[in-house]
Design a protein around this motif. Sequence first.
Motif, short mmCIF file in Angstrom:
data_model
loop_
_atom_site.label_atom_id
_atom_site.label_comp_id
_atom_site.label_asym_id
_atom_site.label_seq_id
_atom_site.Cartn_x
_atom_site.Cartn_y
_atom_site.Cartn_z
N TYR A 51 0.96 -1.02 0.17
CA TYR A 51 -0.03 0.05 0.07
C TYR A 51 0.87 1.32 0.12
O TYR A 51 1.95 1.27 0.77
CB TYR A 51 -0.87 0.04 1.08
CG TYR A 51 -1.71 -1.29 1.40
CD1 TYR A 51 -1.05 -2.13 2.02
CD2 TYR A 51 -2.97 -1.33 0.92
CE1 TYR A 51 -2.09 -3.39 2.30
CE2 TYR A 51 -3.63 -2.51 0.98
CZ TYR A 51 -3.31 -3.34 1.57
OH TYR A 51 -4.16 -4.56 1.78
N MET A 66 1.13 5.53 -0.08
CA MET A 66 0.38 6.82 0.70
C MET A 66 1.24 7.90 0.22
O MET A 66 2.49 8.03 -0.08
CB MET A 66 0.00 6.89 1.79
CG MET A 66 -0.75 5.90 2.34
SD MET A 66 -0.02 4.18 2.66
CE MET A 66 1.08 4.23 3.97
N TYR A 119 1.14 12.06 1.61
CA TYR A 119 0.91 13.08 2.67
C TYR A 119 1.32 14.49 2.33
O TYR A 119 2.40 14.51 1.76
CB TYR A 119 1.24 12.55 3.89
CG TYR A 119 0.71 11.49 4.42
CD1 TYR A 119 1.07 10.10 4.27
CD2 TYR A 119 -0.40 11.59 5.37
CE1 TYR A 119 0.89 8.94 4.77
CE2 TYR A 119 -0.92 10.22 5.93
CZ TYR A 119 -0.29 9.08 5.58
OH TYR A 119 -0.73 8.03 6.01
N LEU A 157 -3.39 13.20 4.78
CA LEU A 157 -3.29 12.05 3.87
C LEU A 157 -3.91 12.71 2.53
O LEU A 157 -5.02 13.21 2.70
CB LEU A 157 -4.30 10.71 4.17
CG LEU A 157 -4.52 9.79 3.39
CD1 LEU A 157 -2.90 9.02 3.03
CD2 LEU A 157 -5.40 8.81 3.64
N TYR A 159 -4.18 7.25 -1.41
CA TYR A 159 -3.84 5.99 -0.62
C TYR A 159 -4.09 5.14 -1.98
O TYR A 159 -5.28 4.87 -2.37
CB TYR A 159 -4.80 5.64 0.24
CG TYR A 159 -4.65 4.28 1.11
CD1 TYR A 159 -5.80 3.46 1.23
CD2 TYR A 159 -3.41 4.05 1.43
CE1 TYR A 159 -5.80 2.48 2.02
CE2 TYR A 159 -3.23 2.88 2.20
CZ TYR A 159 -4.45 2.04 2.43
OH TYR A 159 -4.28 0.89 3.05
N LEU A 207 5.13 13.98 1.82
CA LEU A 207 5.71 12.70 2.24
C LEU A 207 5.04 11.56 1.43
O LEU A 207 4.03 11.34 1.33
CB LEU A 207 5.43 12.53 3.80
CG LEU A 207 5.97 13.84 4.58
CD1 LEU A 207 5.23 13.77 6.10
CD2 LEU A 207 7.54 13.67 4.68
N ASN A 243 3.26 0.74 3.11
CA ASN A 243 2.66 -0.16 4.25
C ASN A 243 3.32 -1.42 3.82
O ASN A 243 2.61 -2.04 2.43
CB ASN A 243 1.29 0.10 4.47
CG ASN A 243 1.11 1.33 5.44
OD1 ASN A 243 1.80 1.81 5.51
ND2 ASN A 243 -0.23 1.15 5.66
N ASN A 276 1.83 -5.63 4.36
CA ASN A 276 0.30 -6.15 4.52
C ASN A 276 0.21 -6.32 6.29
O ASN A 276 -1.01 -6.24 6.82
CB ASN A 276 0.27 -7.64 4.02
CG ASN A 276 -0.22 -7.55 2.66
OD1 ASN A 276 -0.91 -6.82 2.30
ND2 ASN A 276 0.09 -8.71 1.86
N ALA A 277 1.26 -6.22 6.96
CA ALA A 277 1.18 -6.21 8.19
C ALA A 277 0.81 -5.03 8.92
O ALA A 277 0.50 -4.85 10.24
CB ALA A 277 2.29 -6.82 8.83
N GLY A 278 0.86 -3.95 7.99
CA GLY A 278 0.34 -2.72 8.52
C GLY A 278 1.59 -1.76 8.92
O GLY A 278 1.24 -0.56 9.20
N LYS A 279 2.64 -2.12 8.86
CA LYS A 279 3.83 -1.16 9.12
C LYS A 279 4.03 -0.14 8.40
O LYS A 279 4.39 -0.46 7.02
CB LYS A 279 4.99 -2.02 9.42
CG LYS A 279 6.24 -1.15 10.01
CD LYS A 279 7.48 -1.95 10.22
CE LYS A 279 8.66 -1.04 10.74
NZ LYS A 279 9.91 -1.70 10.94
N SER A 280 4.07 0.98 8.38
CA SER A 280 4.37 2.35 7.58
C SER A 280 5.82 2.67 7.47
O SER A 280 6.34 2.70 8.57
CB SER A 280 3.32 3.40 7.88
OG SER A 280 2.18 2.78 8.10
N PHE A 332 8.26 5.79 5.97
CA PHE A 332 8.13 6.82 5.32
C PHE A 332 9.17 7.67 4.57
O PHE A 332 10.28 7.11 5.22
CB PHE A 332 7.64 8.34 6.37
CG PHE A 332 6.15 7.96 6.94
CD1 PHE A 332 6.06 7.08 7.79
CD2 PHE A 332 5.12 8.86 6.25
CE1 PHE A 332 4.54 7.27 8.21
CE2 PHE A 332 3.97 8.75 6.75
CZ PHE A 332 3.69 7.81 7.64
N GLY A 333 9.10 8.43 3.53
CA GLY A 333 10.41 9.28 2.88
C GLY A 333 10.44 10.43 3.86
O GLY A 333 9.78 10.49 4.76
#
Lengths: 110, 112
Positions: free
Chosen positions: A32, A34, A36, A46, A49, A88, A92, A94-98, A100-101
């Motif tokens: 996933y 995103m 921002y 956001l 997405y 930014l 993500n 699949n476990a949901g950890k994000s 960022f640049g």
Amino acid sequence: QKEVEQDPGPLSVPEGAIVSLNCTYSNSAFQYFMWYRQYSRKGPELLMYTYSSGNKEDGRFTAQVDKSSKYISLFIRDSQPSDSATYLCAANTNAGKSTFGDGTTLTVKP
Amino acid sequence: SQTIHQWPATLVQPVGSPLSLECTVEGTSNPNLYWYRQAAGRGLQLLFYSVGIGQISSEVPQNLSASRPQDRQFILSSKKLLLSDSGFYLCALKSGTDSPLHFGNGTRLTVT
């Protein structure tokens, strides 16, 4: 090496220009993506997405993901002074950890 | 819609003083909650996250701690602030594993 690398900028364009903001990533587990927008002294907001490769459009904004090259982009058409902010990218698993640049600061000059 | 409240917006504290930053959320139940720090001109550093009441995971060992006494409340604390604790602290929530992070408007902390 960072998992998400973002063109550092800063970027300055005249009003009405097309803006291209870019990131690359190295983790194949990212699913996933995103974008921002962060105004000075505010939290990130956001914008887009997306899941998987392809384009997603929302008004003047288009997010593009190319999983084969691990490249993500945000295009802003007809840029306005109000678009001046730090952008930014994030990804993500699949476990949901994000992840960022570090952000690209954009200035749109009237 | 989901809303994240953070206060105060700005804080100036002397070295060695305690810290308590509060984050409360509305419009969602049982969210995952996060504390991030953003240094000037730098990216976002994940400090803590919580998947439920009393459940805290720390990403970076440091001078800070977090607590989640209620489903929609997340608190960041320190017993003694260091100069290096200065930064922009952001609370964020995620309503599901597949959903994106949503951020509050942050607290700008200056330790003098």
